[in-house]
Scaffold this motif. Structure first.
Motif, PDB file in Angstrom:
ATOM      1  N   UNK A  41       0.836  -1.189   0.000  1.00 15.86           N
ATOM      2  CA  UNK A  41       0.000   0.000   0.000  1.00 15.86           C
ATOM      3  C   UNK A  41       0.879   1.251   0.000  1.00 15.86           C
ATOM      4  N   UNK A  42       0.376   2.346  -0.524  1.00 16.15           N
ATOM      5  CA  UNK A  42       1.153   3.592  -0.484  1.00 16.15           C
ATOM      6  C   UNK A  42       1.351   4.060   0.961  1.00 16.15           C
ATOM      7  N   UNK A  43       2.529   4.565   1.257  1.00 15.94           N
ATOM      8  CA  UNK A  43       2.798   5.102   2.586  1.00 15.94           C
ATOM      9  C   UNK A  43       1.955   6.351   2.820  1.00 15.94           C
ATOM     10  N   UNK A  44       1.419   6.480   4.035  1.00 19.34           N
ATOM     11  CA  UNK A  44       0.667   7.670   4.407  1.00 19.34           C
ATOM     12  C   UNK A  44      -0.683   7.808   3.750  1.00 19.34           C
ATOM     13  N   UNK A  45      -1.189   6.745   3.156  1.00 17.84           N
ATOM     14  CA  UNK A  45      -2.459   6.792   2.445  1.00 17.84           C
ATOM     15  C   UNK A  45      -3.620   7.044   3.423  1.00 17.84           C
ATOM     16  N   UNK A  46      -4.502   7.973   3.085  1.00 23.68           N
ATOM     17  CA  UNK A  46      -5.708   8.212   3.882  1.00 23.68           C
ATOM     18  C   UNK A  46      -6.809   7.277   3.392  1.00 23.68           C
ATOM     19  N   UNK A  47      -7.422   6.546   4.328  1.00 22.84           N
ATOM     20  CA  UNK A  47      -8.418   5.542   3.951  1.00 22.84           C
ATOM     21  C   UNK A  47      -9.655   5.672   4.839  1.00 22.84           C
ATOM     22  N   UNK A  48     -10.764   5.150   4.348  1.00 23.75           N
ATOM     23  CA  UNK A  48     -12.016   5.144   5.104  1.00 23.75           C
ATOM     24  C   UNK A  48     -12.235   3.730   5.639  1.00 23.75           C
ATOM     25  N   UNK A  49     -12.489   3.625   6.943  1.00 20.21           N
ATOM     26  CA  UNK A  49     -12.640   2.328   7.592  1.00 20.21           C
ATOM     27  C   UNK A  49     -14.041   2.186   8.180  1.00 20.21           C
TER      28      UNK A  49
END
Length: 356
Positions: A41-49
């Motif tokens: 995965x990309x470092x520092x990626x913002x994701x919705x959980x």
């Protein structure tokens, strides 16, 4: 015609076939293919959980009946005899070993806090340098490595958000651009504290930093930090793999169960497993979430790990077992399993080992 039974064992499964006496055995069933590793995965990626990870629990959390029983009979501290050995807890601080980019070395700072040197990086696991954590008496052994003696910290991995694994006063000592690898749903906790390089991962996901791969793997545990956030973030362990293929497993906090064999199949050739062995008594209360020493040894075998380093004992008094019992029991279990003594890295707090 008489029948013989032939069993073929693959970690976590068994297949039985009938073989006629005197006839050649049929070929053993092939083991299931090892699942491929996910793309980093990309470092520092913002994701919705999702709001909750309750569906990931191995066992239900204690209900009202269990809480009432615990209030009635549960002991959370050893008796006077169990505390008498506190002065004998192993503590031997020493300078960190010199390493290069191809060295795998570990130093136990206490509890679940390790300084891991891998692939040229210095990685802290669940760093807790505080003398006291919420709801627990002060640590019974000092931190094994003074904060001022640490080299530059290249990354931090967090297993879950319990106070003895996620310590805000310790993390405030770090530069806010320190890369942090955290369970799904825990990134907002770090971003509120202005950490800028936070990578959240789900189980079986990985990311890479300077050629070292960080994979987040399942554990038999749970998460909670306030009255209203039970299981709002995930929990798990970490597998770190350097460019030469050396591999370390950090279990975090976990009970025993089926995940270990699955982790071992997906990440073969684990060179060292950092395994929790303490905070297990009473078993009726803690068995779902904390390994006892015998289960930790069995989990190491399930993983296929070559070596084991015990942790999560001798630092904070979190349960009722005598303070030295985890060490004596894990040594006995290791010997009974027929494993080489030099592969049990039962380090004093502050000590280091380098993988040859």
């Amino acid at each position: 015609m008489t029948q013989q039974t032939q069993q073929t064992h693959e970690p976590g499964a068994a297949t039985t076939t009938a073989v006629a006496a005197g006839e050649p055995a049929a070929p053993a069933p092939l083991a299931p293919p090892r699942p491929p590793l996910a793309e980093p995965r990309p470092l520092g990626e913002h994701r919705v959980w999702p709001r909750t990870f309750h569906d990931r629990l191995t066992a239900p959390l204690p209900g009202l009946k269990a809480l009432a029983r615990f209030a009635r009979e549960g002991a959370v501290r050893p008796g006077p005899e169990g505390l008498a050995d506190i002065p004998r807890l192993p503590y031997a601080p020493a300078p960190l070993p010199r390493v290069d980019t191809r060295t795998l070395a570990v130093t136990w700072a206490g509890h679940a806090s390790w300084i891991v040197r891998v692939g040229g990086l210095t990685v802290l696991t669940d760093p807790v340098w505080s003398r006291r954590i919420l709801g627990t008496p002060a640590r019974v052994t000092p931190v094994g490595v003074p904060w001022e003696s640490l080299p530059r910290v290249d990354a931090v991995v967090i297993s879950h958000n319990h106070y003895d694994h996620l310590d805000a006063p310790t993390l405030r000592r770090l530069p806010r651009d320190t890369p942090v690898f955290a369970p799904a749903g825990l990134g907002r906790w770090f971003r509120r504290r202005r950490f800028t390089r936070v990578t959240e991962l789900d189980w079986w996901e990985g990311a890479e930093l300077s050629g070292v791969r960080f994979d987040f793997v399942p554990a038999h545990h749970w998460s909670k930090r306030t009255l209203t956030d039970t299981c709002h973030s995930l929990w798990g362990g970490w597998v770190l793999t350097d460019p030469d293929g050396q591999r370390l497993y950090f279990a975090g906090d976990t009970g025993y169960g089926h995940w270990f064999s699955r982790i071992g199949r997906r990440y073969p050739g684990i060179d060292l497993a950092l395994m929790p062995i303490g905070a297990y008594d009473p078993r009726w209360w803690l068995s779902d979430v904390h390994c006892d020493p015998e289960e930790a040894v069995q989990a190491t075998l399930d993983l296929g790990a070559r070596r084991m380093a015990p942790m999560h004992w001798g630092t904070f008094i979190l349960a009722a077992e005598p303070v030295l019992e985890p060490l004596t029991r894990v040594r006995t279990a290791w010997e009974k399993a027929g494993l080489e003594r030099e592969d049990l890295w039962d380090l004093p707090i502050g000590a280091s080992r380098v993988l040859d």
